[in-house]
Design a protein around this motif. Structure first.
Motif, PDB file in Angstrom:
ATOM      1  N   GLU A  14       0.827  -1.202   0.000  1.00  0.00           N
ATOM      2  CA  GLU A  14       0.000   0.000   0.000  1.00  0.00           C
ATOM      3  C   GLU A  14       0.865   1.257   0.000  1.00  0.00           C
ATOM      4  N   VAL A  15       2.014   1.197   0.679  1.00  0.00           N
ATOM      5  CA  VAL A  15       2.949   2.329   0.661  1.00  0.00           C
ATOM      6  C   VAL A  15       3.439   2.559  -0.765  1.00  0.00           C
ATOM      7  N   GLU A  16       3.773   1.477  -1.464  1.00  0.00           N
ATOM      8  CA  GLU A  16       4.238   1.598  -2.854  1.00  0.00           C
ATOM      9  C   GLU A  16       3.138   2.157  -3.752  1.00  0.00           C
ATOM     10  N   ASN A  17       1.899   1.717  -3.542  1.00  0.00           N
ATOM     11  CA  ASN A  17       0.778   2.252  -4.318  1.00  0.00           C
ATOM     12  C   ASN A  17       0.600   3.749  -4.061  1.00  0.00           C
ATOM     13  N   VAL A  22       1.514   9.524  -5.691  1.00  0.00           N
ATOM     14  CA  VAL A  22       2.196  10.796  -5.458  1.00  0.00           C
ATOM     15  C   VAL A  22       3.007  11.178  -6.691  1.00  0.00           C
ATOM     16  N   ARG A  23       3.735  10.219  -7.253  1.00  0.00           N
ATOM     17  CA  ARG A  23       4.542  10.499  -8.450  1.00  0.00           C
ATOM     18  C   ARG A  23       3.659  10.986  -9.600  1.00  0.00           C
ATOM     19  N   ARG A  24       2.528  10.334  -9.785  1.00  0.00           N
ATOM     20  CA  ARG A  24       1.610  10.705 -10.849  1.00  0.00           C
ATOM     21  C   ARG A  24       1.073  12.121 -10.630  1.00  0.00           C
ATOM     22  N   GLU A  25       0.731  12.450  -9.390  1.00  0.00           N
ATOM     23  CA  GLU A  25       0.193  13.773  -9.105  1.00  0.00           C
ATOM     24  C   GLU A  25       1.257  14.860  -9.267  1.00  0.00           C
ATOM     25  N   VAL A  26       2.511  14.569  -8.878  1.00  0.00           N
ATOM     26  CA  VAL A  26       3.592  15.543  -9.042  1.00  0.00           C
ATOM     27  C   VAL A  26       3.820  15.839 -10.523  1.00  0.00           C
ATOM     28  N   GLU A  27       3.698  14.829 -11.374  1.00  0.00           N
ATOM     29  CA  GLU A  27       3.877  15.031 -12.822  1.00  0.00           C
ATOM     30  C   GLU A  27       2.785  15.916 -13.414  1.00  0.00           C
ATOM     31  N   GLY A  65      -1.336  12.486   2.611  1.00  0.00           N
ATOM     32  CA  GLY A  65      -2.701  12.367   2.099  1.00  0.00           C
ATOM     33  C   GLY A  65      -2.928  11.070   1.345  1.00  0.00           C
ATOM     34  N   HIS A  66      -1.979  10.711   0.487  1.00  0.00           N
ATOM     35  CA  HIS A  66      -2.139   9.486  -0.293  1.00  0.00           C
ATOM     36  C   HIS A  66      -2.007   8.237   0.583  1.00  0.00           C
ATOM     37  N   LEU A  67      -1.143   8.283   1.599  1.00  0.00           N
ATOM     38  CA  LEU A  67      -1.053   7.144   2.523  1.00  0.00           C
ATOM     39  C   LEU A  67      -2.372   6.962   3.273  1.00  0.00           C
ATOM     40  N   THR A  68      -2.951   8.053   3.724  1.00  0.00           N
ATOM     41  CA  THR A  68      -4.218   7.971   4.455  1.00  0.00           C
ATOM     42  C   THR A  68      -5.322   7.416   3.566  1.00  0.00           C
ATOM     43  N   ARG A  70      -4.950   5.326   1.198  1.00  0.00           N
ATOM     44  CA  ARG A  70      -4.684   3.907   0.979  1.00  0.00           C
ATOM     45  C   ARG A  70      -4.849   3.091   2.264  1.00  0.00           C
ATOM     46  N   GLY A  71      -5.231   3.724   3.362  1.00  0.00           N
ATOM     47  CA  GLY A  71      -5.479   2.991   4.606  1.00  0.00           C
ATOM     48  C   GLY A  71      -4.239   2.777   5.456  1.00  0.00           C
ATOM     49  N   VAL A  72      -3.173   3.530   5.187  1.00  0.00           N
ATOM     50  CA  VAL A  72      -1.945   3.426   5.984  1.00  0.00           C
ATOM     51  C   VAL A  72      -1.873   4.667   6.862  1.00  0.00           C
ATOM     52  N   ASP A  73      -1.688   4.482   8.157  1.00  0.00           N
ATOM     53  CA  ASP A  73      -1.595   5.612   9.078  1.00  0.00           C
ATOM     54  C   ASP A  73      -0.318   6.395   8.795  1.00  0.00           C
ATOM     55  N   ALA A  74      -0.426   7.703   8.684  1.00  0.00           N
ATOM     56  CA  ALA A  74       0.738   8.541   8.388  1.00  0.00           C
ATOM     57  C   ALA A  74       1.704   8.598   9.574  1.00  0.00           C
ATOM     58  N   GLY A  75       1.306   8.080  10.728  1.00  0.00           N
ATOM     59  CA  GLY A  75       2.180   8.053  11.895  1.00  0.00           C
ATOM     60  C   GLY A  75       3.342   7.084  11.769  1.00  0.00           C
ATOM     61  N   VAL A  76       3.337   6.228  10.755  1.00  0.00           N
ATOM     62  CA  VAL A  76       4.438   5.288  10.576  1.00  0.00           C
ATOM     63  C   VAL A  76       5.654   5.970   9.969  1.00  0.00           C
ATOM     64  N   LEU A  77       5.491   7.206   9.483  1.00  0.00           N
ATOM     65  CA  LEU A  77       6.597   7.909   8.840  1.00  0.00           C
ATOM     66  C   LEU A  77       7.448   8.617   9.892  1.00  0.00           C
ATOM     67  N   ASP A  78       8.756   8.406   9.813  1.00  0.00           N
ATOM     68  CA  ASP A  78       9.713   9.050  10.704  1.00  0.00           C
ATOM     69  C   ASP A  78      10.605   9.927   9.841  1.00  0.00           C
ATOM     70  N   TYR A  79      10.373  11.241   9.889  1.00  0.00           N
ATOM     71  CA  TYR A  79      11.106  12.175   9.039  1.00  0.00           C
ATOM     72  C   TYR A  79      12.471  12.484   9.648  1.00  0.00           C
ATOM     73  N   LYS A  80      13.519  12.321   8.882  1.00  0.00           N
ATOM     74  CA  LYS A  80      14.865  12.707   9.293  1.00  0.00           C
ATOM     75  C   LYS A  80      15.075  14.169   8.917  1.00  0.00           C
ATOM     76  N   ASN A  81      16.195  14.753   9.331  1.00  0.00           N
ATOM     77  CA  ASN A  81      16.475  16.151   9.006  1.00  0.00           C
ATOM     78  C   ASN A  81      16.741  16.297   7.519  1.00  0.00           C
ATOM     79  N   PRO A  82      16.174  17.352   6.885  1.00  0.00           N
ATOM     80  CA  PRO A  82      16.447  17.565   5.459  1.00  0.00           C
ATOM     81  C   PRO A  82      17.905  17.971   5.234  1.00  0.00           C
ATOM     82  N   GLU A  83      18.471  17.483   4.152  1.00  0.00           N
ATOM     83  CA  GLU A  83      19.864  17.786   3.815  1.00  0.00           C
ATOM     84  C   GLU A  83      19.875  18.700   2.603  1.00  0.00           C
TER      85      GLU A  83
END
Length: 161
Positions: A14-17, A22-27, A65-68, A70-83
């Protein structure tokens, strides 16, 4: 004796979907025209490439938004510091967390035992096993855990009588 497991699993399909959406929407989005924004996945690590901080924040919103959806809780994402990358562009690593971490597991065990519900809780790797004499006690533990504010989404599986 009745028992169940408290786990934190993420469906990577579901994450891959969601990433493909997201890729399609960015395009196709007008505000991303001519930009070099992309997102890649290697196992449990996502890498977001964006032109600047504003586009990076927009990519975060799209991803969540897209994870939500697809039924995946966005809380599983752990953001590292941007480089910083070349020029204004930025790159950020995002880890998709799976399993209950040791500190959270110990905190959950302590909270459940502190609630005075007559159950036993055991840490088994990256999940918790809760056993009790009555099904009602186990259902009370599930309700208690849902009330706790954890930054990790929890699932209650393998309920046995």
């Amino acid at each position: 004796m009745p028992s169940f497991d408290i786990v934190s699993k993420t469906d990577l399909n579901e994450v891959e979907n969601a990433l493909n959406n997201v890729r399609r929407e960015v395009e196709t989005r007008y505000d991303f025209k001519g930009s070099n924004c992309s997102i890649e996945r290697a196992d449990n690590v996502l890498t977001i490439f964006a032109d600047d901080d504003l586009k990076l924040r927009q990519m975060h919103e799209l991803l969540q938004g897209h994870l939500t959806r697809r039924g995946v809780d966005a809380g599983v994402l752990d953001y590292k510091n941007p480089e910083r990358a070349a020029g204004q562009s930025v790159r950020q690593q995002v880890v998709v967390r799976e399993g209950i971490e040791k500190e959270l597991a110990k905190k959950l065990v302590k909270d459940i035992k502190g609630s005075k519900i007559k159950v036993q809780v055991a840490i088994q790797g990256d999940e918790l096993r809760v056993t009790g004499k009555k099904r009602d006690d186990l259902q009370e533990v599930i309700a208690f855990c849902k009330e706790l504010k954890t930054d990790m989404p929890l699932q209650y599986v393998n309920f046995r009588d």
